[in-house]
Scaffold this active site. Structure first.
Site, PDB file in Angstrom:
ATOM      1  N   LYS A  70       0.813  -1.215   0.000  1.00 58.59           N
ATOM      2  CA  LYS A  70       0.000   0.000   0.000  1.00 58.59           C
ATOM      3  C   LYS A  70       0.849   1.270   0.000  1.00 58.59           C
ATOM      4  O   LYS A  70       0.623   2.187  -0.787  1.00 58.59           O
ATOM      5  CB  LYS A  70      -0.906   0.016   1.240  1.00 58.59           C
ATOM      6  N   THR A  71       1.828   1.298   0.895  1.00 54.86           N
ATOM      7  CA  THR A  71       2.638   2.504   1.008  1.00 54.86           C
ATOM      8  C   THR A  71       3.451   2.729  -0.266  1.00 54.86           C
ATOM      9  O   THR A  71       3.530   3.853  -0.777  1.00 54.86           O
ATOM     10  CB  THR A  71       3.575   2.401   2.236  1.00 54.86           C
ATOM     11  N   ASP A 124      -0.057   7.881   5.831  1.00 54.88           N
ATOM     12  CA  ASP A 124       0.427   6.509   5.802  1.00 54.88           C
ATOM     13  C   ASP A 124       0.119   5.774   7.101  1.00 54.88           C
ATOM     14  O   ASP A 124       0.372   6.293   8.193  1.00 54.88           O
ATOM     15  CB  ASP A 124       1.942   6.490   5.543  1.00 54.88           C
ATOM     16  N   ASP A 125      -0.400   4.570   6.968  1.00 54.65           N
ATOM     17  CA  ASP A 125      -0.718   3.753   8.143  1.00 54.65           C
ATOM     18  C   ASP A 125      -1.603   4.540   9.113  1.00 54.65           C
ATOM     19  O   ASP A 125      -1.188   4.856  10.254  1.00 54.65           O
ATOM     20  CB  ASP A 125       0.582   3.378   8.873  1.00 54.65           C
ATOM     21  N   LYS A 152     -12.809  16.206   5.198  1.00 52.71           N
ATOM     22  CA  LYS A 152     -14.031  16.770   4.612  1.00 52.71           C
ATOM     23  C   LYS A 152     -13.922  18.276   4.354  1.00 52.71           C
ATOM     24  O   LYS A 152     -14.740  18.834   3.638  1.00 52.71           O
ATOM     25  CB  LYS A 152     -15.216  16.514   5.550  1.00 52.71           C
ATOM     26  N   LYS A 224       5.803  -7.657   0.563  1.00 55.90           N
ATOM     27  CA  LYS A 224       6.880  -7.194   1.450  1.00 55.90           C
ATOM     28  C   LYS A 224       7.526  -8.374   2.182  1.00 55.90           C
ATOM     29  O   LYS A 224       8.755  -8.420   2.340  1.00 55.90           O
ATOM     30  CB  LYS A 224       6.289  -6.237   2.473  1.00 55.90           C
TER      31      LYS A 224
HETATM   32  N1  LIG Z   1       4.132  -3.484  -7.499  1.00 50.43           N
HETATM   33  C1  LIG Z   1       4.492  -3.245  -6.256  1.00 50.43           C
HETATM   34  N2  LIG Z   1       3.606  -2.638  -5.432  1.00 50.43           N
HETATM   35  C2  LIG Z   1       3.938  -2.398  -4.162  1.00 50.43           C
HETATM   36  N3  LIG Z   1       5.119  -2.697  -3.607  1.00 50.43           N
HETATM   37  C3  LIG Z   1       6.021  -3.304  -4.384  1.00 50.43           C
HETATM   38  C4  LIG Z   1       5.739  -3.605  -5.720  1.00 50.43           C
HETATM   39  N4  LIG Z   1       6.807  -4.206  -6.235  1.00 50.43           N
HETATM   40  C5  LIG Z   1       7.709  -4.278  -5.262  1.00 50.43           C
HETATM   41  N5  LIG Z   1       7.264  -3.747  -4.142  1.00 50.43           N
HETATM   42  C6  LIG Z   1       8.025  -3.659  -2.889  1.00 50.43           C
HETATM   43  O1  LIG Z   1       7.218  -4.306  -1.897  1.00 50.43           O
HETATM   44  C7  LIG Z   1       7.299  -3.624  -0.679  1.00 50.43           C
HETATM   45  C8  LIG Z   1       5.904  -3.233  -0.289  1.00 50.43           C
HETATM   46  O2  LIG Z   1       5.947  -2.763   1.022  1.00 50.43           O
HETATM   47  P1  LIG Z   1       5.007  -1.623   1.571  1.00 50.43           P
HETATM   48  O3  LIG Z   1       5.670  -0.988   2.743  1.00 50.43           O
HETATM   49  O4  LIG Z   1       4.544  -0.742   0.491  1.00 50.43           O
HETATM   50  O5  LIG Z   1       3.774  -2.492   2.053  1.00 50.43           O
HETATM   51  P2  LIG Z   1       2.588  -1.991   2.969  1.00 50.43           P
HETATM   52  O6  LIG Z   1       1.346  -2.640   2.471  1.00 50.43           O
HETATM   53  O7  LIG Z   1       2.604  -0.500   3.071  1.00 50.43           O
HETATM   54  O8  LIG Z   1       3.010  -2.614   4.348  1.00 50.43           O
HETATM   55  P3  LIG Z   1       2.486  -2.245   5.817  1.00 50.43           P
HETATM   56  O9  LIG Z   1       1.144  -2.874   5.920  1.00 50.43           O
HETATM   57  O10 LIG Z   1       3.505  -2.853   6.707  1.00 50.43           O
HETATM   58  O11 LIG Z   1       2.447  -0.755   5.871  1.00 50.43           O
HETATM   59  C9  LIG Z   1       8.184  -2.430  -0.898  1.00 50.43           C
HETATM   60  O12 LIG Z   1       9.481  -2.725  -0.437  1.00 50.43           O
HETATM   61  C10 LIG Z   1       8.210  -2.268  -2.396  1.00 50.43           C
HETATM   62  O13 LIG Z   1       9.503  -1.758  -2.842  1.00 50.43           O
HETATM   63  N1  LIG Z   2     -31.523  20.873  -2.953  1.00 46.21           N
HETATM   64  C1  LIG Z   2     -30.349  20.662  -2.420  1.00 46.21           C
HETATM   65  N2  LIG Z   2     -30.265  20.493  -1.084  1.00 46.21           N
HETATM   66  C2  LIG Z   2     -29.084  20.267  -0.494  1.00 46.21           C
HETATM   67  N3  LIG Z   2     -27.915  20.226  -1.147  1.00 46.21           N
HETATM   68  C3  LIG Z   2     -27.933  20.404  -2.484  1.00 46.21           C
HETATM   69  C4  LIG Z   2     -29.143  20.617  -3.145  1.00 46.21           C
HETATM   70  N4  LIG Z   2     -28.842  20.751  -4.431  1.00 46.21           N
HETATM   71  C5  LIG Z   2     -27.539  20.627  -4.566  1.00 46.21           C
HETATM   72  N5  LIG Z   2     -26.955  20.423  -3.407  1.00 46.21           N
HETATM   73  C6  LIG Z   2     -25.523  20.231  -3.187  1.00 46.21           C
HETATM   74  O1  LIG Z   2     -25.351  18.971  -2.549  1.00 46.21           O
HETATM   75  C7  LIG Z   2     -24.338  19.056  -1.574  1.00 46.21           C
HETATM   76  C8  LIG Z   2     -24.945  18.688  -0.248  1.00 46.21           C
HETATM   77  O2  LIG Z   2     -23.910  18.535   0.666  1.00 46.21           O
HETATM   78  P1  LIG Z   2     -24.029  18.863   2.213  1.00 46.21           P
HETATM   79  O3  LIG Z   2     -22.655  19.136   2.727  1.00 46.21           O
HETATM   80  O4  LIG Z   2     -25.067  19.881   2.437  1.00 46.21           O
HETATM   81  O5  LIG Z   2     -24.552  17.480   2.745  1.00 46.21           O
HETATM   82  P2  LIG Z   2     -24.636  17.052   4.273  1.00 46.21           P
HETATM   83  O6  LIG Z   2     -25.866  16.248   4.438  1.00 46.21           O
HETATM   84  O7  LIG Z   2     -24.433  18.241   5.135  1.00 46.21           O
HETATM   85  O8  LIG Z   2     -23.360  16.106   4.342  1.00 46.21           O
HETATM   86  P3  LIG Z   2     -22.584  15.600   5.648  1.00 46.21           P
HETATM   87  O9  LIG Z   2     -23.448  14.506   6.212  1.00 46.21           O
HETATM   88  O10 LIG Z   2     -21.294  15.101   5.113  1.00 46.21           O
HETATM   89  O11 LIG Z   2     -22.447  16.783   6.550  1.00 46.21           O
HETATM   90  C9  LIG Z   2     -23.820  20.479  -1.578  1.00 46.21           C
HETATM   91  O12 LIG Z   2     -22.635  20.528  -2.330  1.00 46.21           O
HETATM   92  C10 LIG Z   2     -24.916  21.267  -2.287  1.00 46.21           C
HETATM   93  O13 LIG Z   2     -24.351  22.335  -3.030  1.00 46.21           O
HETATM   94 MG   LIG Z   3       2.635   0.769   4.746  1.00 56.13          MG
END
Ligand SMILES: Nc1ncnc2c1ncn2[C@@H]1O[C@H](COP(=O)(O)OP(=O)(O)OP(=O)(O)O)[C@@H](O)[C@H]1O
Ligand SMILES: Nc1ncnc2c1ncn2[C@@H]1O[C@H](COP(=O)(O)OP(=O)(O)OP(=O)(O)O)[C@@H](O)[C@H]1O
Ligand SMILES: [Mg+2]
Ligand SMILES: Nc1ncnc2c1ncn2[C@@H]1O[C@H](COP(=O)(O)OP(=O)(O)OP(=O)(O)O)[C@@H](O)[C@H]1O
Ligand SMILES: Nc1ncnc2c1ncn2[C@@H]1O[C@H](COP(=O)(O)OP(=O)(O)OP(=O)(O)O)[C@@H](O)[C@H]1O
Ligand SMILES: Nc1ncnc2c1ncn2[C@@H]1O[C@H](COP(=O)(O)OP(=O)(O)OP(=O)(O)O)[C@@H](O)[C@H]1O
Ligand SMILES: Nc1ncnc2c1ncn2[C@@H]1O[C@H](COP(=O)(O)OP(=O)(O)OP(=O)(O)O)[C@@H](O)[C@H]1O
Ligand SMILES: [Mg+2]
Ligand SMILES: [Mg+2]
Ligand SMILES: [Mg+2]
Ligand SMILES: [Mg+2]
Ligand SMILES: [Mg+2]
Lengths: 268, 268, 268, 268, 268, 268
Positions: A70-71, A124-125, A152, A224
């Site tokens: 992932k990292t 990360d993590d 958010k 890894k």
């Molecule tokens: N295609 C690939 N994608 C990801 N990592 C790769 C790939 N090919 C080789 N690797 C190597 O594999 C290792 C992946 O380790 P990495 O730290 O990214 O895993 P991780 O999922 O983040 O681990 P952790 O859960 O411990 O954080 C790295 O050393 C990276 O160089």
């Molecule tokens: N009739 C409408 N009523 C409400 N939002 C609308 C409407 N039409 C368009 N939108 C758009 O939809 C989005 C609604 O997002 P909003 O942040 O208000 O949701 P929320 O319920 O407050 O979300 P959260 O649960 O993450 O707080 C906004 O970007 C707004 O511009």
């Molecule tokens: Mg990692």
């Protein structure tokens, strides 16, 4: 394609991406289709952030078992974007700090990002940032709240931000509502037998006859741990064989010794 | 009617409503009857507060799933009232603060409101103000107590106050008695298939033939996620199509790509 | 009788009872027999404290559902006693204070009372004084201990004290032993259908034909919510009808609109 | 006998026993055999402490339901002993103090006692000293530990100490090992019907014909609540009858009014 | 043998063992075989520490019911060893101290011991040192960790240390791993009927005819409570009989009075 | 082989390995195949760290029951590597420190190690470093987080680090994710009957005829307790036999006395 893209772009980067480069110590090999797919979708999000007007904030979670890559994947997306601000937020640089100090450092990274027209922040993590421990469970609510809000909060007008999170504790993050705070999420898996075989061929550390058997044993191994295992198995074959000797094909790993080492590895 | 009202009034506002305007980044489209009904009832409360003698304090809760449009709705009521004091209280401006500091800031907003003859306070994402996290659950009792008291404390003689709260964790708020502290409550729902179709037509991002199918897939989608999804689906259609290209009808979203993106979205 | 008593005595009070008067913003109407009974018994306790030698401390708890009229009742007893020291202790004046500061303020009120030959202290919304929240539950043990001791501590020789507590969380108070610390307790109920009808007649806001139907719908409604509901229902009847218009009988509430409003009210 | 003993000795005491005297505001009447028995055994312990060489520390717990007369009994033993140092430790003088301050004050009382050849310390309402509350339960471990140690620590050579504790939460004290820390324990009960009748006769507040019926209703009533009830029932009989009027036999309590009051009393 | 050993050695000690002597206020009588056995084994450990090269640290736990004689036994071993450094660590000298201060004091005792070639440290009532309370349970983890480390840390080269712990909460100590931290452990029991008889004969406070019956009633009585009981029973026999009178055989305890007292004793 | 290796290398070390030497106070005897196997594998990891390019950080956990020889084994690997930096991190040097101070000290050890090209860090008794106690359980999350990060953080370029952890609470470590943070893990067992026999022969403290019987009784005994037991059993055989006398074969342990001692040992 995916791997080519990586190899082309890497040389174009200088010292400032050192942090990101350290995240993929063993480089990037072809790990199979799922890894490739995730890379491509993530690069599309990079595009979306750059171009779209209505979504100045995009958030993407990479979750999967420990060591699945992932990292390294997140770092690669950061490197391959041509964004002026790419920053990794990791528990490694915040050991022992009080949760409020960590909080402040995380906020600082976001505030800095808000100053750049295009930014990527890698959290990360996340479970480690949250000081999560399964027993209890315990974790920092202060940092959790901070992330929930930051994930958010819109950047100021005209600024765009992509946040990539990684975690191996997705069910915990889900239970505290952090997953919901991300727009999209991808599962980064362990290697399947076929993926492992492909990787072993690229590494070229087994005799041709042993590859299939070794790959079989590596089914469901994270990439890894595969590297660690190869390094262990390279020892003890007639004394002091070095990595170089192994990787340079002068010597191959003995499959029986490989099986022995496999048993010592935690979790297998 | 509802949408017209919005569009007429918006231009009448200056810089001071910037905060409120940022709450409806994607504007306000017609989202179906329930949204319209809530808007109308909320505007009646605005009236009641203005005119009634016996109820100087009215409190109204907008609750519903994440992204259903609660904050945008509350902000719109605030903008459409012609009250001299309209203020939004949000966790975004209080990241990392100690609970007692947050408390003080919230109290300050109420004290300020008490100085104006007519005021509206929006308590946005109350669960976030309370630092709520589902595990435990944990939350700030200090802030909870503060809100419980403020929601019942009468403004000084001659002053009138409307408090609008929003939350996506209504069952939590209920369990700590905060729901009971509100006079009235409205559930702001996700889009139904028909609402989604109506919205898509207004946005005009699909070819006529695809709209029905797309709307079907969007049943039970919150309006906010719909916007994110449209932005994602607008990428990857022949390279660099921008929002403008899509919204300006020069290009339409490919329905198959739209389905792909739908799967990445958290919670679907 | 009860209501007469109230109306006669009120004018006799000056500015210092302002706090108490604010507790019965909508005045006191006849709410039925139970309310009357409680008032009379409480006034007997006032007598007992004044006259008896062996009980210098009497403590009385008014408990009942939210909005049933407890605070207004306690305030009325305070006003109607002719005691030189009558003080209400409420969370409203202690928002955000540390529990030890609240504690000190409460103790101060008792110490002041001890200086007066005859005193009444109203502990309003005891659960709020205790910072009670149902989840956990959480509450201040410091303040709980303080009340438990104060409710039993005798005033100095020659001084007499009546403490009236109110609460809508009687089962919580019971579980921490606070109920037991009171000498007597009365349950203040919601309105029954007949009580509601009586109140509506006094308020005179419905057409004669609608009163019965409205009262039916108001069965088990607390008196406080009834006032809020009437205020809401008074809006939207042909535009800008003010309270005055309604109460002055120039306009009556439309029963259908009344039913609509009833549905918005929290808890119904 | 018991009551005589009390009445004889009281006059022999001066101002310094004021605190103890306040503990038996309603004096000491004959409450039945169990109360008498406990008094006698406690006085034997007083003797033992005075004379015995091998037990310089004796500890005695009086436990029983709220209001059953424990504190008055302990105070009486303190008064009736002719010990130079008799001190009551009560939560009433430590309201709102931090637990470590309370701790220090308690230790101080013991240190003072250690300086006197013969001492009695009354730990009144131990659960309140411990800041006990049933929910949780919560209590001060600091003070618990302090008592556990003090109840076992021997006074210096040549000094003798009797500790009398009272509590109405014996099962709690038992669960934290405080009961075990006492050498002996006595249960102080509520009044039985016969005890109540005896008390009523002594108080002489009912007409002869009503005594039996009243006593019946008072079965299982603690002596302290009996006094409160008599005071309440003395009101409302033809207006302003004072305690004196009642006790001086000029007026008797009406049995029907007595029954009414009985219902208001908490816990009946 | 055991008792003789005690009596011979005691006179050889001066003021510095005062603390230890106070631990056996009632002296040491023959309590039966188990007590004797434990004493002998403990003295063997004293020998082992003195002589052995490979075990510079020996740790021994005395556990058993409250009052069974653990502290007196440990003190006796300390007195009977001829070690230059013998120290008792007890909660009695640390009342009300903060856990970190207690910790420091305990560490100090060990550091002092490390300076002497041969040392004994008695950790008396370990559960009390740990501030243990059964509800929760609560206890000081800081002190627990400290003991867990100190019980395993080797003294500097050339120094030898015997640690004797006592506790009546062995199952608690076991659950936190403190038992495991000791090398050896002995259970110190209550008196059996036969042991009690033997003790009574030595004390000589009953008439010959009553001894058997009294011993029967004392089955499963801890030695410490037996002494308290004898002291109580010695009162009330014809007024002011002192300990001396009883012990000097001038007067004997009346068996019926003895039975009465037995009922008052906590836990019987 | 294993034991020879140990004995050869030891003399080559000077004062700086004193700490490590104190970890194997009773020297190293042949304890059976499993111990030997673990030693060999650990030495292979030493090799791997030295030579491999791709694994600059290797982490290895030794887990097993209390006293099974984990610390002695880890110390031996540290001594036998020829690494310039070998450091043991133990709770013994951090008694009573605040968790953040402990944290800082641990980090300091790692920072120091990062300055050496080749380093070994022994994290001894990890559960003790974490202040773990089974009840709750309680432990320091701060230190846990610190270890979780340090066990994964790569040393700077060109530096190599082997971390060896020991624990007797492997299931706890597993439950908080610390096991997963190690690359490899080995279980260090108690002695089997045959291992015990082998050890007894090496120690030569029993008469030839008794060895088998003694070994039988020692089945499943940890090596560390075996040494304690031998030391105990060496006492009480005709008075003052010293270790030397026993080990130098002048006197043998009496098997019956050995059985007696066995019963006193905690956990048997
Ligand atoms: N295609 C690939 N994608 C990801 N990592 C790769 C790939 N090919 C080789 N690797 C190597 O594999 C290792 C992946 O380790 P990495 O730290 O990214 O895993 P991780 O999922 O983040 O681990 P952790 O859960 O411990 O954080 C790295 O050393 C990276 O160089
Ligand atoms: N009739 C409408 N009523 C409400 N939002 C609308 C409407 N039409 C368009 N939108 C758009 O939809 C989005 C609604 O997002 P909003 O942040 O208000 O949701 P929320 O319920 O407050 O979300 P959260 O649960 O993450 O707080 C906004 O970007 C707004 O511009
Ligand atoms: Mg990692
Ligand atoms: N007879 C009456 N008794 C009590 N209140 C009355 C009566 N007649 C009218 N009222 C009005 O009803 C309202 C009662 O509200 P009050 O705050 O006393 O309720 P409450 O039970 O204390 O509510 P809460 O549980 O929220 O504290 C007041 O506005 C008061 O003026
Ligand atoms: N024989 C008696 N024994 C005890 N109290 C008596 C007796 N006769 C009269 N009283 C009166 O009864 C009352 C007993 O109250 P007291 O405070 O001692 O009860 P308590 O058990 O300590 O109550 P609480 O559980 O609330 O602490 C006192 O007012 C006392 O004067
Ligand atoms: N053989 C004996 N062994 C132990 N104590 C004896 C013996 N003979 C007499 N005693 C007396 O019995 C008492 C034992 O009390 P001690 O305080 O040692 O018990 P304990 O088990 O430590 O009690 P606790 O559990 O309360 O700490 C002492 O007063 C001691 O003088
Ligand atoms: N082959 C061996 N392996 C390990 N220890 C040995 C060996 N031979 C002898 N010993 C001795 O056995 C003892 C092992 O104790 P050690 O402290 O290493 O056990 P441990 O498992 O770390 O115990 P704990 O669980 O208490 O930490 C040491 O005194 C050591 O000198
Ligand atoms: Mg919102
Ligand atoms: Mg109220
Ligand atoms: Mg009392
Ligand atoms: Mg003891
Ligand atoms: Mg160890």
């Amino acid at each position: 394609d995916f791997l080519n893209a990586l190899q082309e772009i890497v040389p174009a980067f200088g010292a400032s991406t050192d942090d990101l480069e350290r995240c993929r110590l063993n480089g990037m090999v072809d790990c199979g289709n799922r890894h490739k797919h995730i890379y491509e979708r993530a690069m599309l999000l990079v595009e979306q952030v750059k171009v779209s007007r209505g979504s100045p904030l995009v958030t993407c979670l990479l979750e999967g078992p420990s060591g699945s890559g992932k990292t390294a994947l997140a770092a690669t997306v950061g490197i391959d974007s041509d964004f002026p601000y790419v920053k990794i937020v990791s528990a490694e640089t915040m050991i022992g700090l009080h949760e409020s100090t960590k909080c402040a450092q995380i906020v600082k990274v976001f505030e800095d990002a808000y100053k750049s027209p295009l930014s990527i922040i890698i959290l990360d993590d996340i479970e480690r940032l949250l000081e999560y421990i399964a027993i209890g469970p315990r974790f920092s609510n202060l940092i959790s709240q901070t992330l929930l809000v930051l994930l958010k909060r819109l950047p100021p007008k005209g600024k765009k931000l992509l946040v990539i999170g990684t975690t191996s504790e997705v069910s915990f993050l889900d239970s505290i509502g952090v997953c919901d705070a991300f727009s999209v999420a991808y599962n980064v898996p362990k290697l399947k037998k076929d993926d492992a075989e492909q990787v072993l061929r690229q590494l070229n550390v087994f005799a041709e006859d042993d590859i299939q058997a070794a790959a079989e044993a590596l089914d469901e191994m994270p990439i890894k741990k595969l590297y660690m295992l190869i390094a262990m198995a390279s020892r003890g074959v007639g004394g002091g064989a070095s990595d170089e000797a192994i990787y340079s094909e002068r010597q191959k790993i003995m499959i029986s010794h490989f099986y022995d080492c496999l048993q010592d590895v935690v979790g297998y």
